[in-house]
Scaffold this active site. Structure first.
Site, PDB file in Angstrom:
ATOM      1  N   ASP A  37       0.804  -1.219   0.000  1.00 59.73           N
ATOM      2  CA  ASP A  37       0.000   0.000   0.000  1.00 59.73           C
ATOM      3  C   ASP A  37       0.842   1.277   0.000  1.00 59.73           C
ATOM      4  O   ASP A  37       0.372   2.329  -0.438  1.00 59.73           O
ATOM      5  CB  ASP A  37      -1.002   0.001   1.152  1.00 59.73           C
ATOM      6  CG  ASP A  37      -0.352  -0.046   2.522  1.00 59.73           C
ATOM      7  OD1 ASP A  37       0.772  -0.556   2.627  1.00 59.73           O
ATOM      8  OD2 ASP A  37      -0.980   0.424   3.483  1.00 59.73           O
ATOM      9  N   GLU A  59       9.452 -10.841  -2.005  1.00 59.64           N
ATOM     10  CA  GLU A  59      10.480  -9.805  -2.144  1.00 59.64           C
ATOM     11  C   GLU A  59      11.896 -10.380  -2.195  1.00 59.64           C
ATOM     12  O   GLU A  59      12.767  -9.811  -2.868  1.00 59.64           O
ATOM     13  CB  GLU A  59      10.373  -8.788  -1.003  1.00 59.64           C
ATOM     14  CG  GLU A  59       9.171  -7.879  -1.078  1.00 59.64           C
ATOM     15  CD  GLU A  59       7.921  -8.440  -0.418  1.00 59.64           C
ATOM     16  OE1 GLU A  59       6.899  -7.720  -0.349  1.00 59.64           O
ATOM     17  OE2 GLU A  59       7.966  -9.614   0.031  1.00 59.64           O
ATOM     18  N   HIS A 122       0.662   0.391  10.457  1.00 58.20           N
ATOM     19  CA  HIS A 122       1.053  -0.984  10.158  1.00 58.20           C
ATOM     20  C   HIS A 122       2.429  -0.977   9.483  1.00 58.20           C
ATOM     21  O   HIS A 122       2.853   0.030   8.903  1.00 58.20           O
ATOM     22  CB  HIS A 122       0.023  -1.652   9.258  1.00 58.20           C
ATOM     23  CG  HIS A 122      -0.181  -0.965   7.942  1.00 58.20           C
ATOM     24  ND1 HIS A 122      -0.849   0.223   7.818  1.00 58.20           N
ATOM     25  CD2 HIS A 122       0.198  -1.302   6.679  1.00 58.20           C
ATOM     26  CE1 HIS A 122      -0.877   0.602   6.558  1.00 58.20           C
ATOM     27  NE2 HIS A 122      -0.250  -0.313   5.839  1.00 58.20           N
ATOM     28  N   HIS A 123       3.113  -2.081   9.522  1.00 53.89           N
ATOM     29  CA  HIS A 123       4.465  -2.272   8.975  1.00 53.89           C
ATOM     30  C   HIS A 123       5.528  -1.490   9.760  1.00 53.89           C
ATOM     31  O   HIS A 123       6.665  -1.381   9.305  1.00 53.89           O
ATOM     32  CB  HIS A 123       4.554  -1.880   7.497  1.00 53.89           C
ATOM     33  CG  HIS A 123       3.673  -2.676   6.582  1.00 53.89           C
ATOM     34  ND1 HIS A 123       3.091  -3.859   6.948  1.00 53.89           N
ATOM     35  CD2 HIS A 123       3.271  -2.433   5.303  1.00 53.89           C
ATOM     36  CE1 HIS A 123       2.370  -4.330   5.938  1.00 53.89           C
ATOM     37  NE2 HIS A 123       2.457  -3.482   4.929  1.00 53.89           N
ATOM     38  N   GLY A 420      26.879 -16.226  -1.401  1.00 53.67           N
ATOM     39  CA  GLY A 420      26.497 -17.634  -1.307  1.00 53.67           C
ATOM     40  C   GLY A 420      25.163 -17.891  -0.637  1.00 53.67           C
ATOM     41  O   GLY A 420      25.048 -18.798   0.189  1.00 53.67           O
ATOM     42  N   ASP A 451      18.773 -29.761  -5.521  1.00 54.35           N
ATOM     43  CA  ASP A 451      17.402 -29.921  -5.038  1.00 54.35           C
ATOM     44  C   ASP A 451      17.153 -29.136  -3.752  1.00 54.35           C
ATOM     45  O   ASP A 451      16.088 -28.543  -3.567  1.00 54.35           O
ATOM     46  CB  ASP A 451      17.041 -31.400  -4.856  1.00 54.35           C
ATOM     47  CG  ASP A 451      18.086 -32.203  -4.087  1.00 54.35           C
ATOM     48  OD1 ASP A 451      19.076 -31.614  -3.618  1.00 54.35           O
ATOM     49  OD2 ASP A 451      17.908 -33.429  -3.960  1.00 54.35           O
ATOM     50  N   ASN A 478      20.165 -34.932  -5.695  1.00 51.19           N
ATOM     51  CA  ASN A 478      21.087 -35.790  -4.934  1.00 51.19           C
ATOM     52  C   ASN A 478      20.720 -35.817  -3.451  1.00 51.19           C
ATOM     53  O   ASN A 478      21.573 -36.022  -2.594  1.00 51.19           O
ATOM     54  CB  ASN A 478      22.545 -35.367  -5.137  1.00 51.19           C
ATOM     55  CG  ASN A 478      22.757 -33.889  -4.840  1.00 51.19           C
ATOM     56  OD1 ASN A 478      21.880 -33.224  -4.295  1.00 51.19           O
ATOM     57  ND2 ASN A 478      23.922 -33.374  -5.196  1.00 51.19           N
ATOM     58  N   GLY A 480      19.652 -33.648  -1.085  1.00 52.54           N
ATOM     59  CA  GLY A 480      19.958 -32.738   0.022  1.00 52.54           C
ATOM     60  C   GLY A 480      21.066 -31.753  -0.235  1.00 52.54           C
ATOM     61  O   GLY A 480      21.426 -31.459  -1.372  1.00 52.54           O
ATOM     62  N   GLU A 484      27.013 -28.794   2.409  1.00 56.11           N
ATOM     63  CA  GLU A 484      26.974 -28.898   3.869  1.00 56.11           C
ATOM     64  C   GLU A 484      27.388 -30.295   4.331  1.00 56.11           C
ATOM     65  O   GLU A 484      28.050 -30.449   5.355  1.00 56.11           O
ATOM     66  CB  GLU A 484      25.574 -28.555   4.393  1.00 56.11           C
ATOM     67  CG  GLU A 484      25.300 -27.074   4.519  1.00 56.11           C
ATOM     68  CD  GLU A 484      24.902 -26.442   3.191  1.00 56.11           C
ATOM     69  OE1 GLU A 484      24.860 -27.170   2.171  1.00 56.11           O
ATOM     70  OE2 GLU A 484      24.638 -25.229   3.163  1.00 56.11           O
TER      71      GLU A 484
END
Length: 576
Positions: A37, A59, A122-123, A420, A451, A478, A480, A484
């Site tokens: 708004d 966003e 608001h916001h 990253g 994925d 693969n 996951g 990591e």
């Protein structure tokens, strides 16, 4: 008083019209963002300025897309609403700041009257502080323009856009609702913003050029190393002319991939410390002079800070300073230095040794199994690429694997190695493909994403379909978060992701008949057939390829870098 000021204007225009016409003048044709708004009235002026409203599903994705658009088009624009919208986008804008990507971020905010009265809107945080979010963005913007005084607004907008372009980083424009339709001087629009870079002080520049030439002329086996800021600060043509004249061997970093023609006989490959191929590491680290252009020596860009080059043998050229060995020359930018070095170099004093040959090592990396391995896949897609492709790679296996692909001529590499942010590549691919469309170019945009990353930002497939973009998505299935897993927790459930019906995604997001194609590829032979298929190579819409790869497989460079990262993360204070 307001009427008197308006009457004195030669060509009165509204603030929103002025802002969006300026964006059009600098080459932007599509504006990313979401309505709210506090920006709705401003958005009415987007099409009036000849701009297309993209619209995104959130966003954060819009910010990622604006990042990709800017990398392909040169600069981009993002519109969000106050508080909730801009904070959703802030991660994407921070990544653009980190990686020197110019985005004009326009935030529609409450009226100046509401702010003066401290209204509980608001916001907001409910504490009457309307500047808190702008203050957050100040640290990830090279200019903050709060458009609250009509007499200053035109200058503020022009200054912010110039800073965005020159410094190649985001700017933040704060647009209160009661300023949107205020009249300001539009006569300024008759003169385009001066986007030319400030020239170096001639005497200081000449001194640096003389020092650089002295070391170049004295070196026995100099090499050139091109990094990301050569792309971001638009000196790739200067690099090209320098190499054409000197014929020196040139290497790129992971973030600099695509900065130089990889079909050139002078191209030697990707250098990333211990993550490099042995022949590349030997050539760069054995050099007695490295001319480094636009370096960003981050951990993933250097394979865990594993450069084996000495600063004593290095010349670093940057957008705002140059460093020769241990001497720094602030305020001397690389463009002018590169041009003069190219003009003045004495070829009779230059020692040139050839670059190592670079090919897509497909046959050497093919094993007897039908499983699609990382070692074989990346050289193989190097042969699939065509001249002019835009190749987007996600942080993870794709970012590291693409090092092993030799690009054809004029391929644009789009990757986010420093920031990253997981999932960035999906939005970035949408933005890059839209930029290609706005440029009226017939180029493929090819996205490689895991994925796990895809699940964060998959909604941007909807925007790709909405704008009929030409994107081919290779989703690496693969099971996951591979990068990591290699850093910590190979078998930990927190590195697993839920299995989706990935190839149904285009249909879920509204793909019409003939607007998309989908494939599930599980073997090398299946992939070979697909990559050679004429229709697949020439398809103009969205293609979704679910590519099965072993769960515990990763590119060579990723394994090395992850091992170094794991050691770095586990250090305790006494060891430092």
């Amino acid at each position: 008083m307001s009427d008197i000021r308006t009457q004195s204007l030669q060509k009165p225009v509204t603030v929103a019209e002025y802002l969006f016409r300026r964006l059009h003048q600098i080459g932007i044709r599509s504006v990313h963002g979401l309505p709210g708004d506090f920006n709705l009235v401003a958005l009415d002026y987007v099409p009036k300025a000849g701009l297309k409203w993209v619209g995104s599903v959130n966003e954060l994705n819009a910010a990622y897309a604006a990042d990709g658009y800017a990398r392909a088009k040169g600069i981009s624009a993002l519109v969000t609403t106050f508080g909730v919208g801009e904070l959703s986008a802030i991660n994407g804008v921070a990544g653009a700041y980190s990686e020197h990507v110019p985005i004009v971020h326009i935030v529609g905010c409450p009226s100046t009257i509401s702010q003066r009265n401290g209204m509980l809107l608001h916001h907001t945080l409910g504490n009457g502080d309307f500047h808190v979010f702008a203050n957050m963005s100040e640290n990830i913007s090279c200019d903050v323009a709060k458009l609250v005084k009509p007499s200053e607004i035109a200058y503020q907008i022009d200054h912010a856009i110039r800073e965005c372009w020159i410094r190649s980083r985001p700017v933040y424009i704060w647009l209160p609702t009661d300023m949107v339709e205020k009249k300001i001087e539009g006569a300024r629009l008759d003169t385009e913003i001066d986007l030319s870079e400030p020239e170096n002080d001639p005497d200081r520049e000449d001194y640096v050029v003389d020092v650089v030439l002295r070391y170049l002329h004295g070196a026995k086996n100099p090499v050139v190393l091109v990094d990301a800021c050569a792309i971001r600060h638009r000196v790739t043509e200067e690099v090209k002319r320098f190499i054409e004249k000197t014929k020196l061997p040139v290497f790129v970093t992971p973030m600099g991939k695509g900065a130089f023609d990889e079909t050139s006989e002078h191209y030697g490959g990707v250098y990333a410390g211990t993550g490099s191929l042995p022949e590349v590491a030997k050539r760069v680290e054995g050099s007695d002079l490295v001319l480094s252009i636009g370096a960003i020596k981050s951990d993933f860009n250097t394979a865990g800070f594993s450069y084996h080059t000495s600063q004593l043998n290095t010349i670093d050229l940057h957008s705002d300073h140059c460093t020769v060995r241990y001497s720094e020359y602030p305020g001397v930018a690389m463009r002018g230095v590169l041009r003069k070095v190219t003009e003045r170099i004495d070829m009779s004093k230059l020692s040139i040794t050839p670059s190592p040959p670079v090919e897509n090592a497909v046959a050497e990396n093919r094993d007897d199994s039908q499983a699609i391995t990382q070692a074989w896949f990346w050289p193989r897609v190097g042969e699939y690429f065509q001249e002019g492709d835009v190749v987007v790679t996600e942080t993870g296996t794709a970012n590291f694997g693409i090092w092993e692909s030799r690009f054809p001529k004029d391929v644009m590499g789009v990757t986010q190695v420093l920031w990253g942010s997981i999932g960035w590549s999906v939005g970035a691919a949408q933005g890059a493909a839209l930029a290609v469309k706005d440029l009226e170019q017939d180029r493929r945009t090819i996205l490689f994403v895991g994925d796990g990353s895809f699940q964060l930002t998959c909604q941007e497939v909807s925007t790709m379909l909405k704008h009929n973009l030409r994107v081919t998505i290779f989703l690496i299935y693969n099971e996951g978060y591979t990068i990591e897993r290699y850093i910590h927790g190979m078998d930990a459930d927190y590195n697993d992701v839920t299995r989706w019906n990935y190839t149904d995604i285009p249909a879920v997001f509204g793909a019409k008949e003939g607007q998309s194609q989908k494939f599930v590829i599980k073997t090398k032979d299946e992939l070979e057939r697909l990559l050679k298929d004429k229709d697949f190579n020439e398809y103009k819409g969205l293609q979704f390829v679910e590519l099965w790869m072993p769960k515990d497989d990763a590119p060579r460079a990723l394994k090395l870098t992850a091992e170094i990262s794991a050691r770095t993360n586990s250090r305790i204070e006494d060891e430092q």
